[in-house]
Structure formats: structure tokens, C-alpha cells
Write an enzyme that holds these catalytic residues in place. Structure first.
Site, PDB file in Angstrom:
ATOM      1  N   ARG A  19       0.834  -1.199   0.000  1.00  0.00           N
ATOM      2  CA  ARG A  19       0.000   0.000   0.000  1.00  0.00           C
ATOM      3  C   ARG A  19       0.869   1.250   0.000  1.00  0.00           C
ATOM      4  NH1 ARG A  19      -2.422   0.883   6.127  1.00  0.00           N
ATOM      5  NH2 ARG A  19      -0.469   0.627   7.269  1.00  0.00           N
ATOM      6  N   GLY A  20       0.231   2.396  -0.238  1.00  0.00           N
ATOM      7  CA  GLY A  20       0.842   3.693  -0.064  1.00  0.00           C
ATOM      8  C   GLY A  20       2.134   3.908  -0.812  1.00  0.00           C
ATOM      9  N   ASN A  92      10.767   0.431   3.388  1.00  0.00           N
ATOM     10  CA  ASN A  92       9.632   1.335   3.464  1.00  0.00           C
ATOM     11  C   ASN A  92       8.614   0.943   4.528  1.00  0.00           C
ATOM     12  OD1 ASN A  92       7.376   3.177   2.357  1.00  0.00           O
ATOM     13  ND2 ASN A  92       6.523   1.128   2.071  1.00  0.00           N
ATOM     14  N   ALA A  93       8.561  -0.303   4.937  1.00  0.00           N
ATOM     15  CA  ALA A  93       7.510  -0.769   5.851  1.00  0.00           C
ATOM     16  C   ALA A  93       7.494   0.057   7.133  1.00  0.00           C
ATOM     17  CB  ALA A  93       7.725  -2.242   6.187  1.00  0.00           C
ATOM     18  N   GLY A  94       6.301   0.359   7.597  1.00  0.00           N
ATOM     19  CA  GLY A  94       6.224   1.134   8.829  1.00  0.00           C
ATOM     20  C   GLY A  94       4.804   1.336   9.302  1.00  0.00           C
ATOM     21  N   TYR A 157       6.843   7.347  17.270  1.00  0.00           N
ATOM     22  CA  TYR A 157       7.166   7.398  15.845  1.00  0.00           C
ATOM     23  C   TYR A 157       8.378   8.289  15.584  1.00  0.00           C
ATOM     24  CZ  TYR A 157       6.486   8.420  10.854  1.00  0.00           C
ATOM     25  OH  TYR A 157       6.663   8.588   9.500  1.00  0.00           O
ATOM     26  N   PRO A 187      10.224  12.661   3.724  1.00  0.00           N
ATOM     27  CA  PRO A 187       9.061  13.471   3.347  1.00  0.00           C
ATOM     28  C   PRO A 187       8.364  13.980   4.599  1.00  0.00           C
ATOM     29  CG  PRO A 187       8.507  11.153   3.214  1.00  0.00           C
ATOM     30  CD  PRO A 187       9.959  11.224   3.617  1.00  0.00           C
ATOM     31  N   GLY A 188       7.500  14.971   4.415  1.00  0.00           N
ATOM     32  CA  GLY A 188       6.589  15.342   5.487  1.00  0.00           C
ATOM     33  C   GLY A 188       5.411  14.387   5.480  1.00  0.00           C
TER      34      GLY A 188
END
Length: 259
Positions: A19-20, A92-94, A157, A187-188
Site C-alpha cells: 500500500r501507499g 519502506n515498511a512502517g 514514531y 518526506p513530510g
């Protein structure tokens, strides 16, 4: 395209691909001709993306929970058996829990540390021997501006993303001019399911609607709006393809650049 022969094209492994940002990065790398190896926890979403990408490039999916210490061997073993060792690794996982500090549990803290620090550490450690043997190999960690500064209601986080940025800096210093090149992109707030969930969490506190919370999160970015997942994917491609000098890439600066 990295190579005309798809069987000899370089391999890219993307975590959190279901996703994302992970999906956007997977699509972007496939468009560049990379053979893509997708991993994440949602088997159905991974398989749907694999089928989509397989119309254009060789693609495979490995469902795994990166919080499991055995996941790196499982994932890399499957990728190497089908495609060979990856030349590109995108960590990227988070997850991004949002709550007052007093309400943040040990379980919340453990999950973000597992996904943003331990999992990238373990996966990169397992992949490092083969990455070191490949000229042009590259690792991109999807960090956050939360790894460069502090935001309220994101103590766990923010601590984890600072850990990811610190890990990237340490490895860049250790690897120096030898492969793999390693970067972290910051990124923001990005227009993804995770950000929409954060907005929903804010709305449950009764101060804003979810739409108002999303606008507020976008306004916290220096660009004055939410980043798109495609913008993050474009930055990943830039770093992988150009491999500029630098380490920590702030996507939310104007213009984007290294810090």
C-alpha cells in the site's frame, strides 16, 4: 530501462509494498524495467500488485512480517531463488501511531522500533554481503521529517524515525565510497492510508473533523500540503538512478535536497 533482457535486469526489493508509498515505489521501479520483489504482511494486496506489475516486468511477492527475526532470511532466500540477489533495497515498511505521550504504551513503542529500526537493520545486514558485490547497488530508507525534528503526539514514531536516520548516517559513513550507496528520504506528511488514519485518530479527540485534521497535517509540511506517494517514488528513483553525493534527503525542503 536498466536492461533490454528482463532476465538480466537488476532486482529491486521493496518492503511495505502492499500500500501507499511502497506500492508507488514498486510501480515506479517496474516502469524503469527493474524486476520487482514485493514484501509485506497483506498477502492479498501483494498478489494483486504482483499481477498488475507482471504484465510489464517479472514480479514476485513474499508475504512476511518483518517483526519476525527470521523474516530477512525468508524474504532474501525466496528472492535469490527466483530472481537472484537484489541490487536495490527500499526499506519502506512502517506504521505511525499518534497519541499523547502519556497514552503511548510499551507495545506502541516496540512496534515502531521494530518496523522502523530493527527490521531495516536486520534486512540490510542480511542483504549486505550480496549488495557489496554489486556495482551500483543502492539502499533507500523511507524515513520522515519526524526523523529531523519533533511533532506533538508522535513521541514513539519520532523516536523511531530518528533511529532510522541515525542508522542511515552511520552506514553511509561505514560504507563510504564502496557499494551499496545508502540514503534516507524524509518526506513530510504523505497522502496515504497511514496519514488518513492519523487524521481519524485526531478527529476522535473531538477537536477537528477528519478533513480539517488532514488539512492541518498538510499545512505542517513546508510545501503547505500533503506530499503524494508518487512524489516520494520519484525521489526514490532519482537517488537510485543518479546516486548523488549525500545521505539524508529532505523532500519537504524547497527545493528538496540533502541535509
Amino acid at each position: 530501462m536498466p536492461g533490454a533482457d528482463s532476465t538480466s535486469s537488476p532486482v529491486a526489493l521493496i518492503t511495505g509494498a502492499s500500500r501507499g508509498i511502497g506500492t508507488a515505489v514498486s510501480r515506479a521501479l517496474a516502469q524503469k524495467g527493474y524486476r520487482v520483489a514485493l514484501t509485506g504482511r497483506n498477502r492479498d494486496r501483494l498478489e494483486a500488485l504482483r499481477e498488475e506489475l507482471a504484465d510489464h516486468v517479472p514480479a514476485m511477492a513474499v508475504a512476511a512480517d518483518l517483526r519476525d527475526e527470521n523474516a530477512p532470511a525468508q524474504i532474501l532466500g525466496a528472492v535469490e531463488q527466483e530472481f537472484g540477489p537484489p541490487r536495490v533495497l527500499v526499506n519502506n515498511a512502517g506504521t505511525a501511531p499518534s497519541d499523547q505521550f502519556e497514552n503511548t504504551t510499551d507495545e506502541d513503542l516496540e512496534e515502531v522500533l521494530d518496523l522502523h529500526v530493527r527490521a531495516p537493520f536486520r534486512l540490510l545486514r542480511a542483504a549486505a554481503p550480496s549488495l557489496r558485490e554489486q556495482a551500483g547497488s543502492c539502499v533507500v530508507q523511507i524515513a520522515s521529517t519526524a526523523g529531523l525534528m519533533g511533532f506533538p503526539f508522535t513521541a514513539a514514531y519520532t523516536a523511531a524515525k530518528h533511529g532510522m536516520v541515525g542508522l542511515t548516517r552511520a552506514l553511509a559513513a561505514e560504507f563510504k565510497s564502496k557499494p551499496p550507496r545508502i540514503y534516507a528520504i524524509c518526506p513530510g506528511f504523505v497522502d496515504t492510508d497511514i496519514t488518513h488514519q492519523a487524521a481519524a485518530d485526531i478527529a476522535t479527540r473531538g477537536h477537528k473533523t477528519e478533513a480539517e485534521a488532514l488539512d492541518a497535517l498538510g499545512n505542517m509540511n513546508r510545501i503547505g500540503r500533503l506530499h503524494t506517494a508518487a512524489e516520494v517514488a520519484d525521489a526514490v528513483l532519482h537517488l537510485i538512478c543518479e546516486q548523488p553525493e549525500g545521505c539524508i534527503y529532505n523532500l519537504d525542503s524547497d527545493p528538496p535536497g540533502f541535509v
